[in-house]
Design an enzyme around this catalytic site. Structure first.
Site, mmCIF file in Angstrom:
data_model
loop_
_atom_site.group_PDB
_atom_site.id
_atom_site.type_symbol
_atom_site.label_atom_id
_atom_site.label_comp_id
_atom_site.label_asym_id
_atom_site.label_seq_id
_atom_site.Cartn_x
_atom_site.Cartn_y
_atom_site.Cartn_z
ATOM 1 N N ASP A 13 0.816 -1.232 0.000
ATOM 2 C CA ASP A 13 0.000 0.000 0.000
ATOM 3 C C ASP A 13 0.843 1.273 0.000
ATOM 4 O OD1 ASP A 13 -2.261 -1.703 0.436
ATOM 5 O OD2 ASP A 13 -1.769 -1.708 2.571
ATOM 6 N N LYS A 16 2.374 2.534 -4.869
ATOM 7 C CA LYS A 16 3.124 2.106 -6.065
ATOM 8 C C LYS A 16 2.378 2.480 -7.339
ATOM 9 C CE LYS A 16 3.039 -2.097 -4.489
ATOM 10 N NZ LYS A 16 2.533 -1.881 -3.140
ATOM 11 N N GLN A 222 2.252 -5.765 -3.284
ATOM 12 C CA GLN A 222 2.572 -5.807 -1.847
ATOM 13 C C GLN A 222 3.923 -5.130 -1.590
ATOM 14 O OE1 GLN A 222 1.820 -9.389 -3.045
ATOM 15 N NE2 GLN A 222 -0.244 -8.619 -3.115
ATOM 16 N N THR A 237 3.127 -12.532 2.656
ATOM 17 C CA THR A 237 2.318 -13.068 1.577
ATOM 18 C C THR A 237 3.044 -14.317 1.049
ATOM 19 O OG1 THR A 237 1.039 -12.375 -0.362
ATOM 20 C CG2 THR A 237 3.326 -11.620 -0.288
ATOM 21 N N ARG A 303 -5.890 0.591 8.092
ATOM 22 C CA ARG A 303 -4.483 0.217 8.152
ATOM 23 C C ARG A 303 -3.878 0.709 9.460
ATOM 24 N NH1 ARG A 303 -3.742 2.469 2.085
ATOM 25 N NH2 ARG A 303 -4.610 0.687 1.014
ATOM 26 N N GLY A 413 0.150 14.825 -2.743
ATOM 27 C CA GLY A 413 -1.305 14.790 -2.885
ATOM 28 C C GLY A 413 -1.661 13.651 -3.811
HETATM 29 P P1 GDP Z 1 -0.449 0.767 -3.877
HETATM 30 O O1 GDP Z 1 -1.173 -0.511 -3.696
HETATM 31 O O2 GDP Z 1 0.975 0.685 -3.414
HETATM 32 O O3 GDP Z 1 -0.589 1.378 -5.265
HETATM 33 O O4 GDP Z 1 -1.101 1.821 -2.900
HETATM 34 P P2 GDP Z 1 -2.644 2.180 -2.681
HETATM 35 O O5 GDP Z 1 -3.328 2.284 -4.000
HETATM 36 O O6 GDP Z 1 -3.229 1.307 -1.650
HETATM 37 O O7 GDP Z 1 -2.453 3.617 -2.047
HETATM 38 C C1 GDP Z 1 -2.470 4.668 -2.794
HETATM 39 C C2 GDP Z 1 -3.548 5.577 -2.226
HETATM 40 O O8 GDP Z 1 -2.940 6.706 -1.685
HETATM 41 C C3 GDP Z 1 -4.499 6.035 -3.303
HETATM 42 O O9 GDP Z 1 -5.786 6.220 -2.774
HETATM 43 C C4 GDP Z 1 -3.888 7.359 -3.705
HETATM 44 O O10 GDP Z 1 -4.839 8.252 -4.246
HETATM 45 C C5 GDP Z 1 -3.332 7.858 -2.395
HETATM 46 N N1 GDP Z 1 -2.123 8.663 -2.556
HETATM 47 C C6 GDP Z 1 -1.031 8.357 -3.317
HETATM 48 N N2 GDP Z 1 -0.104 9.332 -3.215
HETATM 49 C C7 GDP Z 1 -0.609 10.262 -2.358
HETATM 50 C C8 GDP Z 1 -0.098 11.488 -1.823
HETATM 51 O O11 GDP Z 1 1.004 11.930 -2.099
HETATM 52 N N3 GDP Z 1 -0.907 12.151 -0.942
HETATM 53 C C9 GDP Z 1 -2.135 11.695 -0.583
HETATM 54 N N4 GDP Z 1 -2.836 12.414 0.295
HETATM 55 N N5 GDP Z 1 -2.649 10.565 -1.072
HETATM 56 C C10 GDP Z 1 -1.895 9.837 -1.946
#
Ligand code: GDP
Length: 423
Positions: A13, A16, A222, A237, A303, A413
């Site tokens: 999470d 990525k 992951q 995992t 989380r 963001g």
């Molecule tokens: P992944 O599985 O590693 O791709 O991660 P997730 O998709 O679970 O987490 C990404 C989440 O964090 C998404 O909802 C994004 O919109 C949010 N996100 C990613 N980068 C940023 C950031 O710089 N700031 C904020 N506030 N949210 C972010």
């Protein structure tokens, strides 16, 4: 960019998805090499938000070949559902390729996942319950079915005895009800027609792309600390989440990988069970959870949140041979009076600067913190390091210095443009 692997540097999470999205613009090929439909990416298509759990998000770029390679486990119900969702959005699937060697998550794997977790009781691993662990277990036990089997004429003949075996296990060992094997078998077999046109030898495709010096992006799912061997076992995992997993899961040779990018958040999160030294079970942790919307994309589970753990990050840098770091969600820490970095562990009266040798020592480890002043200024509009307040820059500099890896991106963001790119 050449041949690049993007890996999670913590427990998944890490964000990525956005780093892959950024790099995929220049990639001829995006490859998933491990895991299954427990990788949740949220991608924006116009006004619509799509949640992809299996198909690489590169599918949105029409010139990018998207591979689900050998090391992935595929739930045909989820795959065909995602295919339909994408088609309904007008997105072409012409660039999708699926390895015949990828293993199939069968309906009994999902049932087994739930039964195993129930049986573990208090010792729960906190799996996502999607049958991924049991599918990998059958693969290692050499009783799995591959995508090539699913789309072949011999599927029913091969699968029927496996259903019978699992029913025996459910009833005799778990005291559970038997499955309606024939109905489930017919359901799975029913997906074959939709999947067959996409099945091919993905190892060959990757090899050809490497030989042609194309930009290839390997998309890890992951994170490092969830690796079956190098993670915090048993709360891990069932696949190889580290960069080396890209070799194992696709058939590319280790010397072909030219760049490894690790992704981590400005703080640390963890889903499910297992020790988490820098966890904050207080108002600061809750504030980070709310501001960072730290609830799983795939499961909706809250989380666990805590300070950035540099011992874990240094470890991730080592086992992945990380060249650069993408740090996400810096904006979430805005408004905290102080921000802390876990710079070492105290274990049995000794200071450890590296990861403990055993899980038992790890669980006895207490974090040693370096405290830094926080910042109140809004940073979501920052596009260059110079736009950040001095304290935020100092925080990043300490992370770079302590991790020993240069930053290539800092995100401030959730929107695509809300990032500072450095390399
Ligand atoms: P992944 O599985 O590693 O791709 O991660 P997730 O998709 O679970 O987490 C990404 C989440 O964090 C998404 O909802 C994004 O919109 C949010 N996100 C990613 N980068 C940023 C950031 O710089 N700031 C904020 N506030 N949210 C972010």
């Amino acid at each position: 960019m050449a041949v690049t692997v993007v890996v999670g540097a913590q427990w998944g999470d890490e964000g990525k998805g956005r780093v892959v999205d950024y790099l995929a613009r220049n990639a001829a090929m995006v490859v998933r090499y491990q895991g299954g439909n427990n990788a949740g990416h949220t991608v924006a298509v116009g006004e619509t938000e799509l949640k992809l759990h299996l198909i690489p998000s590169g599918i949105l770029h029409s010139n990018t070949l998207c591979l689900i390679a050998d090391g992935v486990v595929v739930d045909p119900a989820v795959l065909t559902q995602e295919m339909q969702t994408l088609r309904a959005q007008g997105i072409s699937l012409d660039s999708l390729r699926i390895s015949g060697n990828a293993h199939v998550i069968m309906p009994y794997h999902r049932i087994l996942d739930a039964l195993d977790e129930q049986r573990r009781g208090g010792g729960k691993i906190g799996t996502t319950g999607r049958g991924i662990g049991p599918a990998y277990a059958d693969k290692a036990a050499r009783s799995g079915l591959r995508i090539a089997d699913l789309v072949s004429d011999h599927f029913l003949e091969r699968a029927r005895p496996l259903f019978a075996e699992k029913n025996h296990l459910f009833q005799r060992v778990y005291g559970a009800d038997a499955m309606d094997s024939e109905a489930l078998l017919a359901e799975v077999a029913g997906y074959a027609g939709q999947i067959r046109p996409f099945v091919c030898n993905t190892t060959l495709l990757v090899g050809q792309a490497v030989a042609a010096r194309q930009n290839i992006l390997f998309e890890g799912a992951q994170g490092t600390m969830l690796d079956i061997d190098h993670g915090t076992y048993p709360f891990v995992t069932s696949s190889h989440t580290v960069a080396g997993g890209a070799c194992l899961g696709t058939g590319i040779g280790p010397r072909q990988i030219e760049r490894v990018i690790g992704v981590c958040k400005a703080y640390t999160t963890r889903v499910g069970s297992g020790y988490f030294p820098t966890e904050l079970e207080d108002a600061t942790g809750e504030r980070i959870r709310q501001r960072g919307a730290e609830f799983g994309t795939t499961t909706g589970r809250p989380r666990r949140c805590g300070w950035r753990d540099l011992v874990a990050l240094r470890y991730a840098a080592q086992v992945n041979s990380m060249d650069a770091l993408a740090l996400t969600k810096l904006d979430v820490l805005t408004g905290l009076p102080t921000v802390c970095l876990g710079v070492g562990y105290a274990c049995d009266g000794k200071r450890l600067n590296h990861f403990p040798d055993t899980q038992a020592e790890y669980v006895r480890s207490e974090p040693i913190y370096e405290e830094l002043p926080g910042w109140d200024e809004e940073i979501t509009g920052a596009r260059r390091l110079a736009d950040l307040p001095a304290n935020a820059r100092r925080y990043l500099e300490r992370i770079e210095a302590l991790a020993g890896v240069p930053l290539m991106m800092v995100s401030v963001g959730p929107r695509r443009e809300q990032a500072i790119t450095l390399q």
